[in-house]
Design an enzyme around this catalytic site. Sequence first.
Site, PDB file in Angstrom:
ATOM      1  N   GLY A  28       0.812  -1.264   0.038  1.00  0.00           N
ATOM      2  CA  GLY A  28      -0.272  -0.094   0.210  1.00  0.00           C
ATOM      3  C   GLY A  28       0.829   1.198  -0.097  1.00  0.00           C
ATOM      4  O   GLY A  28       1.958   1.184   0.233  1.00  0.00           O
ATOM      5  N   ARG A  29       0.208   2.409  -0.234  1.00  0.00           N
ATOM      6  CA  ARG A  29       1.098   3.535  -0.002  1.00  0.00           C
ATOM      7  C   ARG A  29       0.083   4.866   0.048  1.00  0.00           C
ATOM      8  O   ARG A  29      -1.147   4.789  -0.280  1.00  0.00           O
ATOM      9  CB  ARG A  29       1.721   4.011  -1.268  1.00  0.00           C
ATOM     10  CG  ARG A  29       1.007   4.254  -2.525  1.00  0.00           C
ATOM     11  CD  ARG A  29       2.121   5.031  -3.599  1.00  0.00           C
ATOM     12  NE  ARG A  29       3.037   3.862  -4.160  1.00  0.00           N
ATOM     13  CZ  ARG A  29       4.308   4.188  -4.267  1.00  0.00           C
ATOM     14  NH1 ARG A  29       4.837   5.529  -3.874  1.00  0.00           N
ATOM     15  NH2 ARG A  29       5.316   3.412  -4.801  1.00  0.00           N
ATOM     16  N   LYS A  80       0.425   9.312   1.089  1.00  0.00           N
ATOM     17  CA  LYS A  80       1.273  10.324   0.923  1.00  0.00           C
ATOM     18  C   LYS A  80       2.636  10.647   1.061  1.00  0.00           C
ATOM     19  O   LYS A  80       3.537  10.904   0.275  1.00  0.00           O
ATOM     20  CB  LYS A  80       0.714  11.617   1.448  1.00  0.00           C
ATOM     21  CG  LYS A  80      -0.084  12.524   0.546  1.00  0.00           C
ATOM     22  CD  LYS A  80      -0.496  14.067   1.405  1.00  0.00           C
ATOM     23  CE  LYS A  80      -1.897  14.354   0.819  1.00  0.00           C
ATOM     24  NZ  LYS A  80      -2.507  15.059   1.902  1.00  0.00           N
ATOM     25  N   VAL A  97       5.409   4.488   1.716  1.00  0.00           N
ATOM     26  CA  VAL A  97       5.291   3.170   0.986  1.00  0.00           C
ATOM     27  C   VAL A  97       5.130   2.059   1.875  1.00  0.00           C
ATOM     28  O   VAL A  97       6.046   1.709   2.847  1.00  0.00           O
ATOM     29  CB  VAL A  97       6.148   3.114  -0.152  1.00  0.00           C
ATOM     30  CG1 VAL A  97       5.906   2.015  -1.014  1.00  0.00           C
ATOM     31  CG2 VAL A  97       6.469   4.417  -0.923  1.00  0.00           C
ATOM     32  N   ASP A 109      -7.449   8.856  12.478  1.00  0.00           N
ATOM     33  CA  ASP A 109      -7.460   8.747  11.087  1.00  0.00           C
ATOM     34  C   ASP A 109      -8.210   7.455  10.928  1.00  0.00           C
ATOM     35  O   ASP A 109      -7.602   6.399   9.930  1.00  0.00           O
ATOM     36  CB  ASP A 109      -6.071   8.822  10.283  1.00  0.00           C
ATOM     37  CG  ASP A 109      -6.187   8.751   8.846  1.00  0.00           C
ATOM     38  OD1 ASP A 109      -7.009   9.139   8.454  1.00  0.00           O
ATOM     39  OD2 ASP A 109      -4.946   8.578   8.239  1.00  0.00           O
TER      40      ASP A 109
HETATM   41  P1  ADP Z   1      -0.381   6.031   5.244  1.00  0.00           P
HETATM   42  O1  ADP Z   1       0.230   6.534   6.392  1.00  0.00           O
HETATM   43  O2  ADP Z   1       0.507   6.251   4.112  1.00  0.00           O
HETATM   44  O3  ADP Z   1      -1.909   5.741   4.967  1.00  0.00           O
HETATM   45  P2  ADP Z   1      -0.529   3.065   6.307  1.00  0.00           P
HETATM   46  O4  ADP Z   1       0.291   2.679   7.538  1.00  0.00           O
HETATM   47  O5  ADP Z   1      -1.870   3.491   6.435  1.00  0.00           O
HETATM   48  O6  ADP Z   1       0.149   4.341   5.635  1.00  0.00           O
HETATM   49  O7  ADP Z   1      -0.181   2.058   5.093  1.00  0.00           O
HETATM   50  C1  ADP Z   1      -0.761   2.111   4.058  1.00  0.00           C
HETATM   51  C2  ADP Z   1      -1.514   0.944   3.370  1.00  0.00           C
HETATM   52  O8  ADP Z   1      -0.324  -0.157   3.468  1.00  0.00           O
HETATM   53  C3  ADP Z   1      -2.676   0.418   4.517  1.00  0.00           C
HETATM   54  O9  ADP Z   1      -3.800   0.803   4.312  1.00  0.00           O
HETATM   55  C4  ADP Z   1      -2.516  -1.038   4.023  1.00  0.00           C
HETATM   56  O10 ADP Z   1      -3.390  -1.470   3.045  1.00  0.00           O
HETATM   57  C5  ADP Z   1      -1.028  -1.418   3.994  1.00  0.00           C
HETATM   58  N1  ADP Z   1      -0.353  -1.829   5.193  1.00  0.00           N
HETATM   59  C6  ADP Z   1       0.129  -1.126   6.153  1.00  0.00           C
HETATM   60  N2  ADP Z   1       0.326  -1.763   7.222  1.00  0.00           N
HETATM   61  C7  ADP Z   1       0.345  -2.984   6.825  1.00  0.00           C
HETATM   62  C8  ADP Z   1       0.723  -4.320   7.740  1.00  0.00           C
HETATM   63  N3  ADP Z   1       1.023  -4.158   8.812  1.00  0.00           N
HETATM   64  N4  ADP Z   1       0.289  -5.519   6.974  1.00  0.00           N
HETATM   65  C9  ADP Z   1      -0.243  -5.326   5.630  1.00  0.00           C
HETATM   66  N5  ADP Z   1      -0.341  -4.312   5.234  1.00  0.00           N
HETATM   67  C10 ADP Z   1      -0.164  -3.243   5.617  1.00  0.00           C
HETATM   68 MG    MG Z   2      -3.539   4.966   5.955  1.00  0.00          MG
END
Ligand code: ADP
Ligand code: MG
Length: 322
Positions: free
Chosen positions: A37-38, A40, A43, A153
């Site tokens: 996922g990513r 702003k 990543v 959030d």
């Molecule tokens: P941002 O601050 O960029 O939103 P996140 O921490 O929400 O970052 O992570 C972005 C995305 O990455 C999440 O919405 C999810 O889809 C994936 N992701 C984040 N952490 C995990 C994890 N521990 N295991 C699997 N996927 C993850």
């Molecule tokens: Mg997020």
Amino acid sequence: RRLDSRSGLAAGLLGEIQTPICTEPLEHVYEVTGELGRGKFAVVKRCVEKVSGKTFAAKFLRKRRRGRDCRAEVIHEMAVLEMARNNARVVNLHAAYETDHDVVLILEYAAGGEIFDHCVSEELLPEAQIVRLIRQTLEGVHYLHQSNVVHLDLKPQNILLTCLSPPGDIKIVDFGLARRLGAVGELREILGTPEYVAPEILNYEPITTATDLWSVGVIAFMLVTGESPFAGDDKQETYLNVSQVNVDYSGEAFSRVSELAVDFIRKLLVKAPEDRPSAAECMSHPWLWQQQLCLSPGPSSTTTRTVRERSCGTKWAAPPED
Ligand code: ADP
Ligand code: MG
């Protein structure tokens, strides 16, 4: 490892961490593979720890954002994860690394992806599952609030699952916007995605724990209907929908949603933060415990509860097609 900036405190940021930040190249210890996922400034990639063969999620957080040094924000995100280390509903922080551009958080891997996928899928989850996921979410939120931390959030993209099918347990992620309450004065900030944030955020009013409960209401709405309650055609319309609490419970999307689910959501999507139930109060809402009655074949008597049991049996247990 101390961050002692007054501005950080005033902004509700945590500054102290215990996890060492390794400077050894990440690639020595992990094999980094596909993207998960990513956002702003981050990543997230899947990675495998070479010695153990265990899978983790590596969140690469940019230290410079919009030309500004944002290491304090990164440290804060780590500090919140550490604070919640003992809570199973919050993703676990395994280790941290640093490169020229990023701090990399090695997180417990949530293999089931975002509950968002269950909100937009053709096939929605049965209410019994939704109830379980909302209950778990509230457990995590309750824990954070007891520690005087608000997430700010909460949305279906930031609630992950340990397993996709059958849906596993939830893990709350993304503490980038989380804040400590009551450290110095009031917290007022414009944060988050309009679609999911409470009216007080849009109106620049003080933030409290009730702000997260609004988001839980939005998440519950999306899981039971597959629709986003306030999403408009553009940002302006969404803003207006949120601040007027313009939400419709009568549409086709609600035709197969239980009355208790609607009651639960209605209690959360209210404009005045002080009128929303706390996470603890939510956990005693009948929608969340009625389920157990539903799953176990209860004795038939004439109490109100049995009537509820029957009605949810017909609504939720998918009667055979005739
Ligand atoms: P941002 O601050 O960029 O939103 P996140 O921490 O929400 O970052 O992570 C972005 C995305 O990455 C999440 O919405 C999810 O889809 C994936 N992701 C984040 N952490 C995990 C994890 N521990 N295991 C699997 N996927 C993850
Ligand atoms: Mg997020």
